[in-house]
Write a protein that holds these residues in place. Structure first.
Motif, PDB file in Angstrom:
ATOM      1  N   ILE A  10      23.178  -4.657  33.384  1.00  0.00           N
ATOM      2  CA  ILE A  10      22.048  -5.571  33.517  1.00  0.00           C
ATOM      3  C   ILE A  10      20.815  -4.715  33.787  1.00  0.00           C
ATOM      4  CG2 ILE A  10      21.068  -7.520  34.777  1.00  0.00           C
ATOM      5  CD1 ILE A  10      23.720  -8.171  33.352  1.00  0.00           C
ATOM      6  N   GLY A  11      19.862  -4.740  32.861  1.00  0.00           N
ATOM      7  CA  GLY A  11      18.656  -3.936  32.990  1.00  0.00           C
ATOM      8  C   GLY A  11      18.800  -2.611  32.269  1.00  0.00           C
ATOM      9  N   THR A  12      18.579  -2.613  30.974  1.00  0.00           N
ATOM     10  CA  THR A  12      18.761  -1.431  30.137  1.00  0.00           C
ATOM     11  C   THR A  12      17.703  -0.369  30.399  1.00  0.00           C
ATOM     12  OG1 THR A  12      19.570  -2.920  28.431  1.00  0.00           O
ATOM     13  CG2 THR A  12      19.084  -0.672  27.754  1.00  0.00           C
ATOM     14  N   SER A  13      16.488  -0.792  30.696  1.00  0.00           N
ATOM     15  CA  SER A  13      15.337   0.101  30.864  1.00  0.00           C
ATOM     16  C   SER A  13      15.195   0.974  29.629  1.00  0.00           C
ATOM     17  CB  SER A  13      15.441   0.907  32.148  1.00  0.00           C
ATOM     18  OG  SER A  13      14.239   1.630  32.369  1.00  0.00           O
ATOM     19  N   ASN A  14      15.216   2.300  29.774  1.00  0.00           N
ATOM     20  CA  ASN A  14      15.006   3.175  28.614  1.00  0.00           C
ATOM     21  C   ASN A  14      16.304   3.577  27.925  1.00  0.00           C
ATOM     22  OD1 ASN A  14      16.123   5.065  30.280  1.00  0.00           O
ATOM     23  ND2 ASN A  14      14.255   6.247  30.565  1.00  0.00           N
ATOM     24  N   GLY A  15      17.438   3.107  28.423  1.00  0.00           N
ATOM     25  CA  GLY A  15      18.717   3.356  27.785  1.00  0.00           C
ATOM     26  C   GLY A  15      19.495   4.544  28.315  1.00  0.00           C
ATOM     27  N   TYR A  16      18.962   5.233  29.327  1.00  0.00           N
ATOM     28  CA  TYR A  16      19.629   6.430  29.846  1.00  0.00           C
ATOM     29  C   TYR A  16      21.071   6.142  30.282  1.00  0.00           C
ATOM     30  CZ  TYR A  16      20.504  10.612  32.628  1.00  0.00           C
ATOM     31  OH  TYR A  16      21.044  11.758  33.140  1.00  0.00           O
ATOM     32  N   SER A  17      21.258   5.143  31.129  1.00  0.00           N
ATOM     33  CA  SER A  17      22.611   4.803  31.590  1.00  0.00           C
ATOM     34  C   SER A  17      23.460   4.253  30.455  1.00  0.00           C
ATOM     35  CB  SER A  17      22.554   3.787  32.728  1.00  0.00           C
ATOM     36  OG  SER A  17      21.931   4.356  33.852  1.00  0.00           O
ATOM     37  N   ILE A  19      23.436   5.116  27.408  1.00  0.00           N
ATOM     38  CA  ILE A  19      23.950   6.243  26.618  1.00  0.00           C
ATOM     39  C   ILE A  19      25.203   6.811  27.264  1.00  0.00           C
ATOM     40  CG2 ILE A  19      23.461   8.633  25.934  1.00  0.00           C
ATOM     41  CD1 ILE A  19      20.525   7.655  25.449  1.00  0.00           C
ATOM     42  N   TRP A  20      25.189   6.994  28.572  1.00  0.00           N
ATOM     43  CA  TRP A  20      26.369   7.521  29.255  1.00  0.00           C
ATOM     44  C   TRP A  20      27.544   6.551  29.186  1.00  0.00           C
ATOM     45  CZ3 TRP A  20      27.001  12.386  30.327  1.00  0.00           C
ATOM     46  CH2 TRP A  20      25.884  13.195  30.489  1.00  0.00           C
ATOM     47  N   PHE A  21      27.272   5.257  29.418  1.00  0.00           N
ATOM     48  CA  PHE A  21      28.339   4.257  29.318  1.00  0.00           C
ATOM     49  C   PHE A  21      28.929   4.234  27.912  1.00  0.00           C
ATOM     50  CE2 PHE A  21      26.104   1.724  32.829  1.00  0.00           C
ATOM     51  CZ  PHE A  21      26.992   2.125  33.804  1.00  0.00           C
ATOM     52  N   ALA A  22      28.060   4.160  26.901  1.00  0.00           N
ATOM     53  CA  ALA A  22      28.517   4.069  25.512  1.00  0.00           C
ATOM     54  C   ALA A  22      29.309   5.302  25.102  1.00  0.00           C
ATOM     55  CB  ALA A  22      27.324   3.864  24.578  1.00  0.00           C
ATOM     56  N   ALA A  42      13.398  -2.551  25.736  1.00  0.00           N
ATOM     57  CA  ALA A  42      14.535  -2.707  24.824  1.00  0.00           C
ATOM     58  C   ALA A  42      14.332  -1.874  23.564  1.00  0.00           C
ATOM     59  CB  ALA A  42      14.732  -4.175  24.469  1.00  0.00           C
ATOM     60  N   ALA A  43      13.114  -1.832  23.035  1.00  0.00           N
ATOM     61  CA  ALA A  43      12.825  -1.036  21.840  1.00  0.00           C
ATOM     62  C   ALA A  43      12.976   0.452  22.133  1.00  0.00           C
ATOM     63  CB  ALA A  43      11.419  -1.345  21.329  1.00  0.00           C
ATOM     64  N   ASN A  48      16.355   5.449  21.767  1.00  0.00           N
ATOM     65  CA  ASN A  48      17.121   6.491  22.455  1.00  0.00           C
ATOM     66  C   ASN A  48      18.599   6.449  22.088  1.00  0.00           C
ATOM     67  OD1 ASN A  48      14.862   7.562  23.697  1.00  0.00           O
ATOM     68  ND2 ASN A  48      15.077   6.278  25.510  1.00  0.00           N
ATOM     69  N   LEU A  49      19.152   5.255  21.939  1.00  0.00           N
ATOM     70  CA  LEU A  49      20.551   5.131  21.516  1.00  0.00           C
ATOM     71  C   LEU A  49      20.745   5.652  20.095  1.00  0.00           C
ATOM     72  CD1 LEU A  49      21.289   1.691  23.133  1.00  0.00           C
ATOM     73  CD2 LEU A  49      22.585   3.780  23.572  1.00  0.00           C
ATOM     74  N   VAL A  50      19.775   5.398  19.226  1.00  0.00           N
ATOM     75  CA  VAL A  50      19.845   5.915  17.853  1.00  0.00           C
ATOM     76  C   VAL A  50      19.838   7.438  17.882  1.00  0.00           C
ATOM     77  CG1 VAL A  50      18.538   6.130  15.693  1.00  0.00           C
ATOM     78  CG2 VAL A  50      18.876   3.881  16.721  1.00  0.00           C
ATOM     79  N   ARG A  51      18.927   8.025  18.649  1.00  0.00           N
ATOM     80  CA  ARG A  51      18.845   9.491  18.737  1.00  0.00           C
ATOM     81  C   ARG A  51      20.122  10.098  19.301  1.00  0.00           C
ATOM     82  NH1 ARG A  51      12.883   9.287  20.248  1.00  0.00           N
ATOM     83  NH2 ARG A  51      13.650   8.822  22.318  1.00  0.00           N
TER      84      ARG A  51
END
Length: 72
Positions: A10-17, A19-22, A42-43, A48-51
């Motif tokens: 809950i709360g993606t922010s910039n996607g840092y966490s 990326i680690w979870f995924a 979200a964008a 960041n997830l794409v990169r």
């Protein structure tokens, strides 16, 4: 050690966490659902997830019409 199959963030922010979870879930074949209500964040997280090579997502509608993203 437990091999989780599903994680809810809950709360993606910039996607840092996310990326680690995924990345960890890739080893278990699990799924990540991450929810962010701020469109700009979200964008950024999506970019960041794409990169990170972790961009396989399915979009669903979250609470109050917001988008939730689920990685398979």
């Amino acid at each position: 050690m437990q091999r989780s199959g599903r994680v809810l963030e809950i709360g993606t922010s910039n996607g840092y966490s996310a990326i680690w979870f995924a990345d960890a879930l890739r080893d278990t074949g699990g799924r990540l659902t991450t929810v962010e209500i701020d469109g700009e964040r979200a964008a950024t997280a999506r970019r960041n997830l794409v990169r990170a090579g972790l961009a396989r997502t399915r979009r669903t509608r979250g609470p109050r019409g917001r988008r939730a993203r689920e990685r398979r």
